[in-house]
Enzyme design. Structure first.
Site, PDB file in Angstrom:
ATOM      1  N   SER A   1     -69.381  68.365  16.524  1.00 28.74           N
ATOM      2  CA  SER A   1     -69.531  69.142  16.144  1.00 28.74           C
ATOM      3  C   SER A   1     -70.524  70.247  15.914  1.00 28.74           C
ATOM      4  CB  SER A   1     -68.778  69.800  14.846  1.00 28.74           C
ATOM      5  OG  SER A   1     -67.496  69.279  15.240  1.00 28.74           O
TER       6      SER A   1
HETATM    7  N1  SAH Z   1     -66.987  64.301  13.471  1.00 31.17           N
HETATM    8  C1  SAH Z   1     -67.564  63.952  13.858  1.00 31.17           C
HETATM    9  C2  SAH Z   1     -67.442  64.334  14.946  1.00 31.17           C
HETATM   10  C3  SAH Z   1     -65.774  63.971  15.626  1.00 31.17           C
HETATM   11  S1  SAH Z   1     -65.136  64.731  16.922  1.00 31.17           S
HETATM   12  C4  SAH Z   1     -68.647  63.689  14.016  1.00 31.17           C
HETATM   13  O1  SAH Z   1     -69.352  64.683  12.728  1.00 31.17           O
HETATM   14  O2  SAH Z   1     -69.599  63.059  14.716  1.00 31.17           O
HETATM   15  C5  SAH Z   1     -63.054  63.715  16.555  1.00 31.17           C
HETATM   16  C6  SAH Z   1     -63.079  62.562  16.290  1.00 31.17           C
HETATM   17  O3  SAH Z   1     -61.824  61.950  15.888  1.00 31.17           O
HETATM   18  C7  SAH Z   1     -63.106  61.965  17.837  1.00 31.17           C
HETATM   19  O4  SAH Z   1     -63.977  60.823  17.429  1.00 31.17           O
HETATM   20  C8  SAH Z   1     -61.486  61.635  18.211  1.00 31.17           C
HETATM   21  O5  SAH Z   1     -61.101  59.518  18.325  1.00 31.17           O
HETATM   22  C9  SAH Z   1     -61.365  60.938  16.624  1.00 31.17           C
HETATM   23  N2  SAH Z   1     -60.180  61.333  16.668  1.00 31.17           N
HETATM   24  C10 SAH Z   1     -58.715  62.042  16.923  1.00 31.17           C
HETATM   25  N3  SAH Z   1     -57.917  61.444  17.105  1.00 31.17           N
HETATM   26  C11 SAH Z   1     -57.895  60.602  15.189  1.00 31.17           C
HETATM   27  C12 SAH Z   1     -56.527  59.744  14.804  1.00 31.17           C
HETATM   28  N4  SAH Z   1     -55.545  60.084  15.047  1.00 31.17           N
HETATM   29  N5  SAH Z   1     -57.599  59.290  13.418  1.00 31.17           N
HETATM   30  C13 SAH Z   1     -58.962  59.265  13.175  1.00 31.17           C
HETATM   31  N6  SAH Z   1     -59.542  59.327  14.132  1.00 31.17           N
HETATM   32  C14 SAH Z   1     -59.169  60.345  15.320  1.00 31.17           C
END
Ligand code: SAH
Length: 220
Positions: free
Chosen positions: A60
């Site tokens: 983000s």
């Molecule tokens: N907080 C992160 C950004 C995350 S983007 C940072 O600081 O970089 C959102 C993430 O959620 C992605 O990597 C995606 O693979 C993950 N995601 C999506 N569905 C999910 C689930 N059910 N359980 C765990 N992770 C999930």
């Protein structure tokens, strides 16, 4: 590296009013965002923008992470759950905020990203306070519940029930809820058996994919 760029970005987040808490500003000044990015993206680390981290996922924008940290308000000693570790950057910031006695459990469904996030977190010295697991986090992480704070970095069709159940009394849960194109950032605060909900504004996140998220979605 990049200390001056990082300092200037944090200064802008403060000046534009995204982040007011000195503790959050200090954490953002300390944690090196570029170390969480793929090599070719590092020179953009201190632009206030989301950045691709591979496999169709994004880290983000710093102002969005600032807004989320302000709303979540992690305190020293808190037990925190993050769904969607991605690069691990947001988890490392929360690790910094819950020190010395707190703990951040972050869950990632894509193994390659989870392993990379764990490696970065250990390399930068956050391994004592942040634990990365690879699983479908839409059902939460029951083994360490209840949590003082829960934050979801992916968009859900509705607030996942298990996350509400795993929230401690006076705990705060932050989750983007909406369709796959546009969502509202929802804050849930538990007061005993009662859950107070408020809407914090429009956001755009990648989808939460899993049992309590979107299903049958094509993998990115
Ligand atoms: N907080 C992160 C950004 C995350 S983007 C940072 O600081 O970089 C959102 C993430 O959620 C992605 O990597 C995606 O693979 C993950 N995601 C999506 N569905 C999910 C689930 N059910 N359980 C765990 N992770 C999930």
């Amino acid at each position: 590296m990049y200390e001056e760029e990082r300092r200037q970005l944090v200064h802008r987040l403060k000046r534009f009013g995204y982040v007011k808490s000195e503790k959050i500003l200090q954490a953002m000044e300390k944690v090196p965002r570029h170390e969480f990015l793929p090599l070719e993206a590092r020179s953009h680390a201190y632009v206030d923008s989301p950045i691709p981290i591979g496999l169709g996922q994004t880290i983000s924008a710093p102002h969005m992470i600032g807004i989320m940290l302000e709303a979540l308000d992690p305190q020293p000693g808190n037990k925190v759950l993050e769904i969607g570790a991605g690069s691990g950057y947001h988890a490392a910031l929360m690790g910094e905020l819950v020190r010395p006695n707190g703990k951040v459990y972050t869950v990632e469904r894509l193994e390659a990203l989870g392993l990379q996030a764990r490696e970065t977190i250990n390399r930068l010295g956050f391994g004592d306070v942040v634990e990365v697991s690879i699983a479908d986090g839409s059902a939460g992480l029951a083994e360490h519940a209840p949590y003082d704070r829960i934050t979801v970095a992916a968009a859900a069709p509705a607030v996942p029930r298990p996350l509400e159940e795993q929230l401690a009394d006076n705990g705060r849960l932050l989750v983007p809820v909406g369709d796959r194109g546009y969502q509202d950032l929802i804050l849930v605060v538990r007061r005993g058996d009662h859950l107070e909900r408020s809407e914090l504004g429009g956001v755009v996140f990648v989808p939460l994919i899993g049992q309590h998220g979107y299903d049958n979605s094509p993998l990115p």
